[in-house]
Design an enzyme around this catalytic site. Structure first.
Site, PDB file in Angstrom:
ATOM      1  N   CYS A 114       0.945  -1.246   0.073  1.00 53.26           N
ATOM      2  CA  CYS A 114      -0.215  -0.073   0.031  1.00 53.26           C
ATOM      3  C   CYS A 114       0.835   1.154  -0.040  1.00 53.26           C
ATOM      4  O   CYS A 114       0.262   2.329  -0.240  1.00 53.26           O
ATOM      5  CB  CYS A 114      -0.998  -0.072   1.290  1.00 53.26           C
ATOM      6  SG  CYS A 114      -2.031  -1.308   1.321  1.00 53.26           S
ATOM      7  N   HIS A 238      -2.603   7.272   3.119  1.00 47.49           N
ATOM      8  CA  HIS A 238      -3.206   6.078   2.769  1.00 47.49           C
ATOM      9  C   HIS A 238      -4.467   5.907   3.101  1.00 47.49           C
ATOM     10  O   HIS A 238      -4.715   6.083   4.377  1.00 47.49           O
ATOM     11  CB  HIS A 238      -2.349   4.796   3.043  1.00 47.49           C
ATOM     12  CG  HIS A 238      -2.690   3.612   2.683  1.00 47.49           C
ATOM     13  ND1 HIS A 238      -3.281   3.370   1.690  1.00 47.49           N
ATOM     14  CD2 HIS A 238      -2.943   2.565   3.484  1.00 47.49           C
ATOM     15  CE1 HIS A 238      -3.735   2.090   1.456  1.00 47.49           C
ATOM     16  NE2 HIS A 238      -3.534   1.545   2.703  1.00 47.49           N
ATOM     17  N   ASN A 268     -10.210   0.372   0.758  1.00 51.92           N
ATOM     18  CA  ASN A 268      -8.749   0.535   0.788  1.00 51.92           C
ATOM     19  C   ASN A 268      -8.499  -0.095  -0.362  1.00 51.92           C
ATOM     20  O   ASN A 268      -8.651  -1.527  -0.857  1.00 51.92           O
ATOM     21  CB  ASN A 268      -8.279  -0.559   1.893  1.00 51.92           C
ATOM     22  CG  ASN A 268      -6.894  -0.485   1.928  1.00 51.92           C
ATOM     23  OD1 ASN A 268      -6.099  -0.039   0.983  1.00 51.92           O
ATOM     24  ND2 ASN A 268      -6.198  -0.849   3.119  1.00 51.92           N
TER      25      ASN A 268
HETATM   26  O1  UT7 Z   1      -3.840  -1.041   3.956  1.00 54.65           O
HETATM   27  C1  UT7 Z   1      -2.998  -1.928   4.465  1.00 54.65           C
HETATM   28  C2  UT7 Z   1      -3.079  -1.685   6.016  1.00 54.65           C
HETATM   29  N1  UT7 Z   1      -4.001  -2.294   6.609  1.00 54.65           N
HETATM   30  C3  UT7 Z   1      -4.900  -1.592   7.595  1.00 54.65           C
HETATM   31  O2  UT7 Z   1      -4.528  -0.590   7.933  1.00 54.65           O
HETATM   32  C4  UT7 Z   1      -5.825  -1.958   8.513  1.00 54.65           C
HETATM   33  C5  UT7 Z   1      -5.829  -1.883   9.876  1.00 54.65           C
HETATM   34  N2  UT7 Z   1      -6.590  -2.578  10.836  1.00 54.65           N
HETATM   35  C6  UT7 Z   1      -7.936  -1.914  10.827  1.00 54.65           C
HETATM   36  O3  UT7 Z   1      -8.297  -1.266  10.049  1.00 54.65           O
HETATM   37  C7  UT7 Z   1      -8.931  -2.333  11.921  1.00 54.65           C
HETATM   38  O4  UT7 Z   1      -8.052  -3.167  12.906  1.00 54.65           O
HETATM   39  C8  UT7 Z   1      -9.948  -3.174  11.417  1.00 54.65           C
HETATM   40  C9  UT7 Z   1     -11.073  -2.357  10.724  1.00 54.65           C
HETATM   41  C10 UT7 Z   1      -9.417  -4.499  10.351  1.00 54.65           C
HETATM   42  C11 UT7 Z   1     -10.637  -4.057  12.581  1.00 54.65           C
HETATM   43  O5  UT7 Z   1     -11.227  -3.103  13.470  1.00 54.65           O
HETATM   44  P1  UT7 Z   1     -10.881  -3.284  15.067  1.00 54.65           P
HETATM   45  O6  UT7 Z   1     -11.705  -2.096  15.699  1.00 54.65           O
HETATM   46  O7  UT7 Z   1      -9.315  -3.512  15.200  1.00 54.65           O
HETATM   47  O8  UT7 Z   1     -11.513  -4.627  15.431  1.00 54.65           O
HETATM   48  P2  UT7 Z   1     -10.926  -6.008  15.837  1.00 54.65           P
HETATM   49  O9  UT7 Z   1      -9.976  -6.641  14.889  1.00 54.65           O
HETATM   50  O10 UT7 Z   1     -10.384  -5.589  17.258  1.00 54.65           O
HETATM   51  O11 UT7 Z   1     -12.131  -6.870  16.151  1.00 54.65           O
HETATM   52  C12 UT7 Z   1     -13.184  -6.330  17.111  1.00 54.65           C
HETATM   53  C13 UT7 Z   1     -14.276  -7.426  16.858  1.00 54.65           C
HETATM   54  C14 UT7 Z   1     -13.985  -9.046  16.694  1.00 54.65           C
HETATM   55  O12 UT7 Z   1     -14.972  -9.690  17.261  1.00 54.65           O
HETATM   56  P3  UT7 Z   1     -14.594 -10.298  19.028  1.00 54.65           P
HETATM   57  O13 UT7 Z   1     -13.351 -11.072  18.540  1.00 54.65           O
HETATM   58  O14 UT7 Z   1     -14.270  -9.001  19.659  1.00 54.65           O
HETATM   59  O15 UT7 Z   1     -15.817 -11.072  19.135  1.00 54.65           O
HETATM   60  C15 UT7 Z   1     -14.137  -9.175  15.209  1.00 54.65           C
HETATM   61  O16 UT7 Z   1     -14.289 -10.407  14.895  1.00 54.65           O
HETATM   62  O17 UT7 Z   1     -14.984  -7.065  15.447  1.00 54.65           O
HETATM   63  C16 UT7 Z   1     -15.125  -8.034  14.750  1.00 54.65           C
HETATM   64  N3  UT7 Z   1     -15.257  -7.996  13.443  1.00 54.65           N
HETATM   65  C17 UT7 Z   1     -16.231  -7.448  12.901  1.00 54.65           C
HETATM   66  N4  UT7 Z   1     -17.569  -7.344  13.356  1.00 54.65           N
HETATM   67  C18 UT7 Z   1     -18.397  -7.119  12.472  1.00 54.65           C
HETATM   68  C19 UT7 Z   1     -14.343  -7.916  12.429  1.00 54.65           C
HETATM   69  N5  UT7 Z   1     -14.682  -7.717  11.304  1.00 54.65           N
HETATM   70  C20 UT7 Z   1     -15.935  -7.478  11.475  1.00 54.65           C
HETATM   71  C21 UT7 Z   1     -16.973  -6.916  10.486  1.00 54.65           C
HETATM   72  N6  UT7 Z   1     -18.092  -6.675  10.963  1.00 54.65           N
HETATM   73  N7  UT7 Z   1     -16.657  -6.694   9.408  1.00 54.65           N
END
Ligand code: UT7
Length: 316
Positions: A114, A238, A268
């Protein structure tokens, strides 16, 4: 710190392209365990575009940039395509683009995930300093081909698009005022895609490192350009997550009205995300001749790349 050569250069054309197919958060809500509310609140994304090939989106964006620059493909001296999603293993997608547009200058693909568009700009600009006159930089990814569309943790995030800039040797100052490229390989495993497989990502850890990398790298580019963030007319980060962008902008002391955001409509798009946001801001007249623009990317590796460019061209 890398040195900056004195040959004058300008950005003289820009263009972007998105596929026609709009995929909304409601589309995911209808078939996966997710919701419009979760996606908006946790990412800032409302909809994204899927479709096209890396070559076809690149050709559209490149043609628009070349038209604006008033150049024919035959007048180009070098083309660099930044992509992690080449349409085939060989030949490079840039070769397919050359076949379609009809240029025969040097052309190659570059992959820094990216952060790749900024890498391509810095490499292209160094070739201007080495004596070339007209360079086309394209950032394009078709990530819809490498996500599991049933995996809510990645499917809602990644999408397709392309953006392109034309750099030209011109009298006066160099448009690239400062830059910083780097990698933290302790994060290598956090974002991965095997050949023929799907993207996997440890989102939380990538998030944490991305905020740090964006701030540190942007500050390095600012320092090299001898500018502080109050002199930046537009910050083009980004487009991965609005919360990452807001955290970085806050630490860099750049207010919302000087931020370029397309993430809500594009998701993204990896290498395309910075040029998509930059092109939209330019089309809307948000940047003027002589303005300083800060670009900051990060991605798998974890690579990062930031630069300060002086906007405008010799025709203005
Ligand atoms: O360009 C390359 C670089 N990539 C990035 O910069 C991405 C960086 N990371 C992020 O943007 C965020 O970490 C995410 C958007 C991917 C995730 O957000 P988060 O607030 O960090 O959520 P998390 O990974 O801590 O997940 C929290 C909960 C989890 O459930 P449990 O384990 O707490 O029960 C996930 O399973 O949210 C769940 N979850 C979702 N829930 C509803 C993950 N994806 C989804 C979804 N819908 N699409």
């Amino acid at each position: 710190m890398p040195g900056l050569s004195g040959r004058g250069s300008s950005i003289v054309g820009w263009g972007s392209a998105l596929p026609d197919q709009v995929v909304t958060n409601a589309d995911f809500q209808a078939r996966l365990d997710t919701s419009d509310e979760w996606i908006r609140e946790r990412t800032g994304i409302h909809e994204r575009r899927w479709g096209g090939t890396t070559a076809s989106l690149s050709i559209t964006a490149a043609s628009r940039a070349l038209d604006m620059a008033g150049l024919t493909p035959g007048e180009l001296d070098l083309v660099i395509l930044s992509t992690a999603t080449s349409d085939q293993t060989v030949p490079a997608t840039s070769a397919v683009i050359a076949g379609e547009l009809g240029y025969s200058c040097g052309t190659f693909d570059l992959d820094a995930a990216c952060a790749g568009f900024t890498y391509a700009f810095v490499v292209g600009h160094s070739m201007l300093q080495a004596g070339l006159d007209n360079i086309l930089i394209i950032g394009c990814d078709t990530l819809s081909n490498i996500i599991d569309k049933d995996d809510r943790s990645t499917a809602v995030l990644f999408a397709d698009g392309a953006g392109a800039l034309v750099l030209k040797a011109t009298p006066g100052e160099a448009c690239l005022r400062g830059w910083d490229l780097g990698i933290d390989t302790s994060a290598l495993h956090l974002l991965w895609c095997n050949k023929g497989g799907y993207i996997t990502m440890e989102g939380k850890e990538v998030f944490r490192k991305a905020v740090r990398a964006t701030i540190d790298s942007a500050n390095s580019a600012l320092e090299q350009s001898k500018l502080t963030s109050d002199a930046i007319a537009l910050f083009v980060p980004h487009q991965a997550n609005k919360r990452i962008i807001d955290a970085a902008a806050q630490r860099l002391e750049i207010p919302e009205d000087r931020l370029a955001i397309v993430l809500d409509r594009t998701g993204n798009t990896s290498s395309a995300s910075i040029p998509l946001a930059l092109c939209e801001a330019a089309d809307k007249g948000r940047i003027s001749h002589g303005d300083h623009v800060l670009l900051a990317g990060f991605g798998a590796g974890m690579t990062w790349a930031s630069m300060v460019v002086r906007w405008g061209n010799s025709k203005q």
